[in-house]
Every structure is written in structure tokens, then in C-alpha cells.
Write an enzyme that holds these catalytic residues in place. Sequence first.
Site, PDB file in Angstrom:
ATOM      1  N   GLY A 192       9.015  -2.230   0.980  1.00 13.60           N
ATOM      2  CA  GLY A 192      10.153  -3.145   1.015  1.00 13.60           C
ATOM      3  C   GLY A 192      11.380  -2.506   0.395  1.00 13.60           C
ATOM      4  N   SER A 193      12.197  -3.347  -0.237  1.00 13.86           N
ATOM      5  CA  SER A 193      13.474  -2.854  -0.750  1.00 13.86           C
ATOM      6  C   SER A 193      13.345  -2.321  -2.169  1.00 13.86           C
ATOM      7  CB  SER A 193      14.488  -3.989  -0.742  1.00 13.86           C
ATOM      8  OG  SER A 193      14.116  -4.944  -1.711  1.00 13.86           O
ATOM      9  N   GLY A 197      11.229  -3.555  -5.330  1.00  8.05           N
ATOM     10  CA  GLY A 197      10.388  -2.483  -5.871  1.00  8.05           C
ATOM     11  C   GLY A 197      10.429  -2.440  -7.383  1.00  8.05           C
ATOM     12  N   GLU A 214       6.941   2.025  -1.215  1.00  7.85           N
ATOM     13  CA  GLU A 214       7.515   2.588   0.002  1.00  7.85           C
ATOM     14  C   GLU A 214       8.837   1.871   0.231  1.00  7.85           C
ATOM     15  OE1 GLU A 214       6.399   5.055   1.881  1.00  7.85           O
ATOM     16  OE2 GLU A 214       4.494   5.378   0.857  1.00  7.85           O
ATOM     17  N   CYS A 252      12.746   1.663   7.904  1.00  8.72           N
ATOM     18  CA  CYS A 252      13.118   2.414   6.708  1.00  8.72           C
ATOM     19  C   CYS A 252      13.369   3.878   7.025  1.00  8.72           C
ATOM     20  CB  CYS A 252      12.037   2.281   5.636  1.00  8.72           C
ATOM     21  SG  CYS A 252      10.399   2.622   6.250  1.00  8.72           S
TER      22      CYS A 252
END
Lengths: 492, 547
Positions: A192-193, A197, A214, A252
Amino acid sequence: MDKFMIDLETDLEVMRECCRSGKTKEASWRRSQLKGLQTFLKENEVEILRALREDLGKHYVEAFRDEVGLIKKSLNLALKDLQKWMSSREAKLPMIALLSHAELVPEPLGLVLVISPWNFPLALSLEPLLGAIAAGNAVVLKPSEMAPACSSLLFNTLPNYLDNETIKVIEGGPAVGEQLLLKKWDKIFFTGSARVGRIVMSAAAKHLTPVTLELGGKCPAVLDSLSWSWDKEVAVNRIIGAKYGSCAGQACISVDYLLVEKAFSSAVVELMKVLIKKMYRDNPLESQSVGRIVNKHHFLRLKNLLTDKMVKDSIVYGGSMDEDSLFIEPTILVDPPRDSTIMTEEIFGPLLPIITLDKIEDSIDFINARPKPLAIYAFTKNEAFRRRMVSQTSSGAVVFNDAIIQYAADTIPFGGIGESGIGNYHGKFSFDTFSHYKAVVRRSFLTDFWFRFPPWNNYKLELFETAYNYDYFGMLLVILGLKRSRRRFDVR
Amino acid sequence: MIIVSAGLFKDCGRCFKSSSIVGAGLGDTLAYHHTYKINQVSFSSSIPSSSYCRATLSITMEEAKQTFDVDKAAVLVKELRKAFTSGKTKSYEWRMSQLESISKMIDEKEKEIIEALHKDLSKPELEAFVSEISMTKSSCKLALKELKHWMMPKKVETSMATYPSSAEIVSEPLGVVLVISTWNFPFLLSLDPVIGAIAAGNAVVLKPSEIAPATSSLLSRLLVEYADESAIRVVEGAVVETSALLEQKWDKIFFTGGARVGHIVMTAAAKHLTPVTLELGGKCPVLVDSNVDLQVTARRIVAGKWACNNGQACIGVDYIITTKDFATKLIGALRSVLEECFGKDPMESKDRSRIVNSFHFMRLVNLLDEDKVSDKIVVGGQRDRSQLQIAPTILLDVPEDSLIMQEEIFGPLLPIMTVEKLEDAFDMINRKPKALAAYLFSDDEQIKRKFVQNVSAGGIAINDTILQLAVPTLPFGGVGESGMGSYHGKFSFDAFSHNKAVLYRSFAGESPTRYPPYTPGKQKQMKALISGDVFNIMLALLGWFKN
């Protein structure tokens, strides 16, 4: 919510007990679960493709290419190599460790949490899940609530194919996520972001839980002034595919912006226009080949990126939007202000800023002035430039003359660095991510250097020194009394 | 009144002598700050010219804040980042020269290092040589020998899905890294990670432990002398300094210490998404079967407990589990080996380190004096507060809920727990948090197999203790409560490197399958491609697939 928490704790306790019992460690369990995932994909392919269209407007070919197909490939590999991955690896020992034996034994971490995002709601759920299973862990998967059709498919259908005692799917939004993060896990795998994170890692710190994050970042594509028209066409095709063709740029590893030389830029823009038309025809809205923006919030976010006048003026192609169908046309901008939001934040949508540079070599400084991206794509035939790109920039991955396909390569690690993430996975790396490599040394009772034990004296010291230097001849001399200790310590 | 902070008095022997260090680890105390009160304004001139204080003194009217604060930390990181960005730390030559210099430093300063360790821990010189100096030197030598090999990009095969292409994994340095080390092996546990960080091409800041002040100040002095100051630094200090350092953005934090501070480090790291390696501890169990060679077993346990920094080691033996009927035999053997090693009166022996400070001494005494524990002592029990010494002490069958069985002991106390059947021990071990190491002494292959399979720990040694630490081909690190990440040998290099995936493609091998407009035929081709089925790919390309 209290009831949810109580039920959750009961469930988790059962899962932990299963881990302790060794059930998930068995090769047979891992194999049967991986096969279960295979069957799930096979029997529900149509439903999956439909759910992906519902959530994100993905064309079924794109959905197969980016999600179903990739997971099938990963499952095939995991099943083929499982035995090899699970076996322990012998470690070399120096001669001094006579009659000893050392090895590395992979063991599961225990109970792990996988939090997946909405842009590839199936692939980014199942890819880590299959790694966690291959490594022998009990898993809780929380798919993103922003891709509700996929989330509910995973919640309702996936459990029919898996061992429900050890693998659970939990649906929900941020509130559920927060509750889950309060629990003690043996690993958290988050996609995610960067913002979330940080929250995940802070929560993990409370229980000393290792994390794999990630995240994303602004992945640049660098397009050298290629002279052959074939090369140019292939390069531009690949850039367009990586920008607009994978979930409409909501990936991403999608190309975020493009760096080209000033003199080359107009030729690139012209070529892009032609090739975009070829792929998406005259009316891309009808072509079904461009994904939709996931929801209104993100649609408006992207729309806002273009509201700045200077940014708006830099649009050279596209720019049309349809709020009802959440559609944004493939859009190209040339030299929007470098301090505008579109150039400071991850775009995550079908807008492609082209930044022109005097020399293509300047791209290295341009990239290094920004946070480390998940990937750098460089289209060039210049060998020296390639070497510089590898050694002088830092990113999760560098791909030459292509984009996005590194995701499908199992032999290289997939993961970020700095702002783009921590840890990596794919192929054997997925197995490693969810394993602890336990060092095991075995000794017999037979040999022992008598000088290992106190009381200490200089004679023993000399023996240690020769032993540490692996000087076997010297040791022999010392033992036979033929070599004098040169050491005289007198600390006290 | 003017107060001058004495963080300045580096290299000042006088000041050093007057320091009474009572520390308990980060967060427990602010040791190592001595303040001098002076009633004159013209302070600098009042110092005798013979003063061996070289530091310039700055005087403030309030409480002096000459400590290393957030601003100074920020400046430090900025300087190091500049050095790193210049690219010099990346070069093979720089890494080699720094490692060579450190290796030279260890050779040349051996005596001083041993003296410092003696000051901090009364570490016997041979122990200091074996467990700190030699280990550090081997690690340096190995890096020097293997560096070229480690730095080489690793070619990997690529698959059908990305054909035609080639790929490699390139190790690149992470950037500016922070190493926070600890007091029990203050030399080894400081330099070993630093060696890894340098080998991987990073700029490093080392924060040695204030609880081993002599080694801390020695390291700070020696590294200035031997290492490249623009990229390798030492910051001495305690909580304030460490907090200031943790505020900064690092590209990696490598921490050795207790789980409690581990939480703090990781929480701070999360703010900047900084990866961490945490080398923590835990209660390392030893399981002893009744079929063992008693003499060898007892010696190896003694070596892993009292001859290893007097039990103050993260992989040291914490407690023993054995069967009821074997316990007496084992205690007898341990008693005679202890006498062999440390003489009739172990309190007189110079071959054991002392307890590091009075805080830890009291902590250990409290473990011994707990009500349900104090009557379980079968060997030892003597203590001497002035010498900070406790005799090798063995306790039999203390209750499982006693403090000594709940906390990491980290000292010369060894509880022996007994079970009916050896198998019952697995449960007892697995009920506790995962340890950094687990040891088994047994001649029974089946038990060995079961132990390796069922006991989760950072590392395992069968029929020995501690040995796994010295094997550079094995990763050293914990799991669960005992830490995350690993190092030693090539693993140290990896701990401070990022494995960058590099994929090379040519412009040939272009397939229209990838691009829209999408057709059913394309899906067939893709399916075949992904399943690696060459025959089907041909069929698909020839258009023989039916929709």
C-alpha cells in the site's frame, strides 16, 4: 467491534495452536493448500475476471495477464520447487571444527498477517498468501475494502478451497485494519502507501514483529534519443503499455513520469499520440481497454492534479474525464512545473508528465534528487549510460528497455528501498520472506580443544591464536612445545 | 554559579577517574555525565596549564547543554550523507582501505583493548582475546578476503514470461547507517556490525554503550585515528545522545541490546521507514539427555555460561532442563568442572568477568533472594558487592513463575529444571518466547531430529554451546522476541546492502499480445506463455486456437 475483537482473539488462538502443533509445517499441508489455490483460480476464473471489471473496469485480457495468469504461474513454480525450498542447506565449516556439521534450516515464522491493496486486488492478495503458505505459516488475509467485489469474492469463495482452521480472510476497512494491527503477529506483509506503511511498522514495533512493506513511489522512465525507428516504436509502446495499460496507471510499478532530451521530446509526443490511438482507437472511453479509476475520491484527486493553470496548460494530449464512469483519458503533459503536485506526489493514474532535459545524462541527478522509487526504467542502447544508471542511482529495481515486466520474473527479488519499501518477495524470495533460517550446528562428544576452558594461561592463548588463524601446523608446534608463546599480557 | 558539562572532557584521565558509572542500560539511567561546579567566571584561565584536558571549554550561564543534541545529530547525518552521496564509500578501494586500517588497529592496539575490557568488565585477558579481539579480527579478515566476491553482481536466469532478457542482482549500499551496540562484548559487538556496514559501502555512525565507558572512549579515540572520519564516526553517550540520533533519518539501524529498547528503536525507525536489524536476547535453554558424555557436557556448559563473560552474553546458557534422575549427576559434574576451571574458591578466581555494574549486581541478587528461590541454591550463592562478583551459582527446580525463570538472567546464575520425560521439555521451551539460541546435549538421533524440528530459536547447537556464533557461514540473529535480521560473514554484508534487481531487455522480441486492443486470441497466447507451454504458444501464434 468488541464482539469482533473477542471472536478474532479466539480465532487467532486456534490458529496459533495449529502452528504449535506443527500442522502447517507439513509439506503435505502446504502442497494441498497451494493446490487449493489452483483449483480456486480454475473454477472461479469467470467470477474473478468479472469482479475485477466491476471494481476497476479491467478488460478480461488485462485482468488475466496481470492477475489470474501471474498467480497461476507463481503457483506452478511454488509447487514445482517446494521440496527444494524446504530442504535445509549445508553450511561450510573450517577445518578446525572437526567432526562438526552445520546447516541452515528454514522454518515458518508462525502466524502472519497479509494486508493487500485495491489496485491488483487478486494478485497482490494471493502472491504473498502463496508465499506464506509455501513457507508453512498460518495466514490472515485482509483484502482492501476499496475493491469490494474482489474482497467479497475472496471472503466468500476462497475459504471453500483452503484449510479454514489456519487460513482466514477478514473483510473490512481501516477500523478493522487497526484492530488487526493491535494483535501480535509473527510477520506483517503490507502492500500500500508509505503513509499507512509507517502506521503498520509502528504497530509492528510494539510486538517486535518483522514487516515487509511493499510501497510505491514515482517510478521514472528515461527515454534516450534512440535513432532507429523500430527501437523508438517499441520503446514508446512499452511505456504506453506500462502507463495506461496496467490498471490505468494505478500500479506501484507503473511509469510515473518520463524523462527525455529537449530536442527529442516533440518526436516522442507525436509518436505517442499515434500509438495511443492505435491501441485505444479514437474513442478510448468505448475501447474497454483502459481501466477505470477506482473510486470518486481518487478520481477527484487526479482531477485536482490538473487544476493548477500551469499544469493545465502543459497538457498536450488527452485530458478528458467522465465522472460518471470514473474514466480518465490517457493524458500527456509536457514540462509541468517541477514543484507542482503532479511532480511531487505519486500520480497513480493515467496522466503522464514528460520532463525535458538538456542531456539525457542529467536524468541521474534528477532521479537522485527525489525519494528512491520502486523501479527505474531506462530505454537506451548506450552501454556506459546503462552502467552509470545501475551504479549511481538507487531503486528497488532497474529495468532496461522495458517496463513493468520485472513483476513477472521469479528469479529477481521484487521490493523497494527507502520510501518505496522494506523487504522483497516473488519466487523463492516469497518463501524466504515468510521463513526464518535457523542456524544449526551439530557436534560430537569426541573432539574438544582442551584449551577452551579456564583456568587461562598464555599457552592457551597462543593455541587460540593459531587456531583462529587456521594455522594447523603452528598449533601442532605449540602443542608439542616447539613454539614459544610470544605473548606476555600483564593487564593486572 | 557556572556549570560546565563534562562531556567535553574526552581524553581527560582525571575526569575519567572521578566518574562513577552506575548504569543499567539505555533508559534506566543517565550515566556518564559529570558536571563540574565552578565558582569563578574566569574559568578557563583558572585551569592549570599542565591540564591534560585538551577540549575547548565553553561556558554557559545556565545548565550547560554541551551534550550531543538533535541539532548536532542532524549536522552529523548531513555531513555523512554528503560523504556518501559523493560516492567514495561505494568504491572497492575505499572499503578495502578502511577494513585494512581497522585490522591494523586491532593488531596495534591489542593491549589497550584488553585493558579497556578489563576496566569495564574485569574480563580475563584470554577471554577478551578469544571472544572479542580474535572474533573481530577474523570477521575483518574474512571481509577483506571475500569483498570482491561479495560485491560481484549475481547473474540469475530469467523465465519464459520475460523472454528474451537477462537479469542480475546488484548489491548496493543502503546509505548512512546507525549502529547502536551494547556493553557485554563492547568491542566485538561494536566493530563487527561496523565492519559489515563498511564492507557494504555505507557511511556509519557507531554509538557504543555508555555502560562500558572505557571501551566506548577507546573506540571513539581509535576510530578517529584509524578510520576515514568523513564517513565513519563514533558518538559516545547515553539516553539523550541516543534519542537525538534516533530522531534522524537513517537508511538502516542496527541495534544490539534488550527487547525493551528494541521497541523504541523500531518505533523511531518506523517514522522514516528505516529498516532495522535487532539483535536481542532471550532465555537460551539447554536440554540435557541422560545418555551423554557427562564430563564433556559439563565442560561445554561451563564454557557457555561462566567462561563466557560470566553469563552476561545474549547466547549464553540461561537455564538447563534435564530429567529428574539425571539432575544430581549433572550437578556433580558441573561442580567438579567449576572447581577445575575456577579453583576451590571461585570468588578469588581472576578467570571470570565481573558483573558490569551495581545496578545489574542488585538485579541478580534480587533474582536469587526471591522467596521461593533462595532455598533452591545447590552450588555457590556467595556474593561480594564491592567486587561486583557473584559465585557460579546453580539452583535446582525453582518455580516456573519465579522471576529467575521469567526474565533473561544475564549473569552467573544457572537454574536447572527437571522433567519426568525429556519430551516434556519441548513444551516448557515452546511456552516461553523464542530464544536467540537453544542447545541440546544428546546421543539420541531421534531426539536431535525432534529438537531441530520443534524448537524455534535463532540458532541451535547440538552437543555444544555458543559455537554457532563463531561460524561465519551461518547467519547469526534471532526470531520473534529474540530479534529480527541476521549478520556475520556474508550475512553482515547483506544486512547492510540492498539487493537491487536489474533486468536487461532488448528491443527485439516484441509481442503484440501485450498491448490493447485486447482480443480473445491474445488471452490464449498469454495463457500459453505464462504456463510455459511451448507447443501451445506455437498453436496460438499460428492462430489455431478456437475461441
